[in-house]
Design a protein around this motif. Structure first.
Motif, PDB file in Angstrom:
ATOM      1  N   ALA A 178       0.812  -1.217   0.000  1.00 20.72           N
ATOM      2  CA  ALA A 178       0.000   0.000   0.000  1.00 20.72           C
ATOM      3  C   ALA A 178       0.847   1.271   0.000  1.00 20.72           C
ATOM      4  N   ASP A 179       2.001   1.259   0.651  1.00 20.26           N
ATOM      5  CA  ASP A 179       2.824   2.473   0.683  1.00 20.26           C
ATOM      6  C   ASP A 179       3.344   2.844  -0.700  1.00 20.26           C
ATOM      7  N   ILE A 180       3.666   1.859  -1.510  1.00 22.06           N
ATOM      8  CA  ILE A 180       4.115   2.128  -2.882  1.00 22.06           C
ATOM      9  C   ILE A 180       2.947   2.633  -3.716  1.00 22.06           C
ATOM     10  N   LEU A 181       1.789   2.015  -3.562  1.00 23.12           N
ATOM     11  CA  LEU A 181       0.601   2.463  -4.296  1.00 23.12           C
ATOM     12  C   LEU A 181       0.246   3.897  -3.911  1.00 23.12           C
ATOM     13  N   ALA A 182       0.341   4.224  -2.640  1.00 20.65           N
ATOM     14  CA  ALA A 182       0.011   5.566  -2.165  1.00 20.65           C
ATOM     15  C   ALA A 182       0.946   6.606  -2.774  1.00 20.65           C
ATOM     16  N   GLU A 183       2.204   6.267  -2.944  1.00 18.19           N
ATOM     17  CA  GLU A 183       3.143   7.223  -3.544  1.00 18.19           C
ATOM     18  C   GLU A 183       2.773   7.523  -4.995  1.00 18.19           C
ATOM     19  N   HIS A 184       2.358   6.520  -5.728  1.00 19.69           N
ATOM     20  CA  HIS A 184       1.909   6.755  -7.107  1.00 19.69           C
ATOM     21  C   HIS A 184       0.664   7.646  -7.119  1.00 19.69           C
ATOM     22  N   LEU A 185      -0.252   7.399  -6.199  1.00 22.83           N
ATOM     23  CA  LEU A 185      -1.452   8.238  -6.137  1.00 22.83           C
ATOM     24  C   LEU A 185      -1.115   9.665  -5.710  1.00 22.83           C
ATOM     25  N   ARG A 186      -0.155   9.835  -4.802  1.00 23.44           N
ATOM     26  CA  ARG A 186       0.281  11.187  -4.415  1.00 23.44           C
ATOM     27  C   ARG A 186       0.846  11.941  -5.624  1.00 23.44           C
ATOM     28  N   GLN A 187       1.618  11.241  -6.442  1.00 23.12           N
ATOM     29  CA  GLN A 187       2.178  11.881  -7.632  1.00 23.12           C
ATOM     30  C   GLN A 187       1.064  12.270  -8.606  1.00 23.12           C
ATOM     31  N   ALA A 188       0.050  11.447  -8.717  1.00 24.37           N
ATOM     32  CA  ALA A 188      -1.087  11.774  -9.581  1.00 24.37           C
ATOM     33  C   ALA A 188      -1.784  13.049  -9.090  1.00 24.37           C
ATOM     34  N   VAL A 189      -1.971  13.143  -7.780  1.00 27.94           N
ATOM     35  CA  VAL A 189      -2.609  14.325  -7.197  1.00 27.94           C
ATOM     36  C   VAL A 189      -1.725  15.561  -7.399  1.00 27.94           C
ATOM     37  N   ARG A 190      -0.402  15.410  -7.241  1.00 32.43           N
ATOM     38  CA  ARG A 190       0.509  16.549  -7.480  1.00 32.43           C
ATOM     39  C   ARG A 190       0.375  17.065  -8.903  1.00 32.43           C
ATOM     40  N   SER A 191       0.242  16.154  -9.855  1.00 39.93           N
ATOM     41  CA  SER A 191       0.076  16.564 -11.250  1.00 39.93           C
ATOM     42  C   SER A 191      -1.208  17.367 -11.437  1.00 39.93           C
ATOM     43  N   LEU A 192      -2.282  16.908 -10.813  1.00 41.73           N
ATOM     44  CA  LEU A 192      -3.548  17.648 -10.895  1.00 41.73           C
ATOM     45  C   LEU A 192      -3.438  19.002 -10.196  1.00 41.73           C
ATOM     46  N   ASP A 193      -2.753  19.031  -9.057  1.00 41.20           N
ATOM     47  CA  ASP A 193      -2.572  20.292  -8.339  1.00 41.20           C
ATOM     48  C   ASP A 193      -1.795  21.300  -9.182  1.00 41.20           C
ATOM     49  N   GLU A 194      -0.776  20.841  -9.892  1.00 38.72           N
ATOM     50  CA  GLU A 194      -0.021  21.747 -10.748  1.00 38.72           C
ATOM     51  C   GLU A 194      -0.876  22.220 -11.917  1.00 38.72           C
ATOM     52  N   MET A 195      -1.694  21.336 -12.457  1.00 37.86           N
ATOM     53  CA  MET A 195      -2.536  21.697 -13.599  1.00 37.86           C
ATOM     54  C   MET A 195      -3.595  22.726 -13.194  1.00 37.86           C
ATOM     55  N   THR A 196      -4.133  22.593 -11.989  1.00 40.96           N
ATOM     56  CA  THR A 196      -5.193  23.496 -11.547  1.00 40.96           C
ATOM     57  C   THR A 196      -4.668  24.758 -10.868  1.00 40.96           C
ATOM     58  N   GLY A 197      -3.349  24.781 -10.602  1.00 43.32           N
ATOM     59  CA  GLY A 197      -2.764  25.943  -9.940  1.00 43.32           C
ATOM     60  C   GLY A 197      -2.804  25.868  -8.431  1.00 43.32           C
ATOM     61  N   ARG A 198      -3.271  24.763  -7.892  1.00 40.68           N
ATOM     62  CA  ARG A 198      -3.316  24.608  -6.441  1.00 40.68           C
ATOM     63  C   ARG A 198      -1.904  24.563  -5.857  1.00 40.68           C
TER      64      ARG A 198
END
Length: 69
Positions: free
Chosen positions: A31-51
């Motif tokens: 789960a810790d490895i899966l969570a890191e991939h999901l965190r990176q996905a969220v970071r990408s969305l945050d950068e795209m939205t300006g968050r």
């Protein structure tokens, strides 16, 4: 519709990270490895939205504009 190449790149990164999470989950990765991939996905969305804005993006923006002169 994405308005610029940076947004497209962020969307592709998000898609790739979610796909990796799904693939790795099927392989029984922890789960810790899966969570890191999901965190990176969220970071990408945050950068795209300006968050959240990456430091290199701020540098690029300021290099193109004459601010404070």
């Amino acid at each position: 519709m994405l308005s610029c190449a940076r947004h497209f790149s962020d969307a592709v990164e998000c898609r790739d990270q979610v796909a990796a999470t799904r693939r790795l989950r099927g392989e029984g990765v922890t789960a810790d490895i899966l969570a890191e991939h999901l965190r990176q996905a969220v970071r990408s969305l945050d950068e795209m939205t300006g968050r959240e804005i990456a430091a290199d993006l701020v540098e690029e923006i300021f290099s193109k504009f004459c601010i404070g002169k």
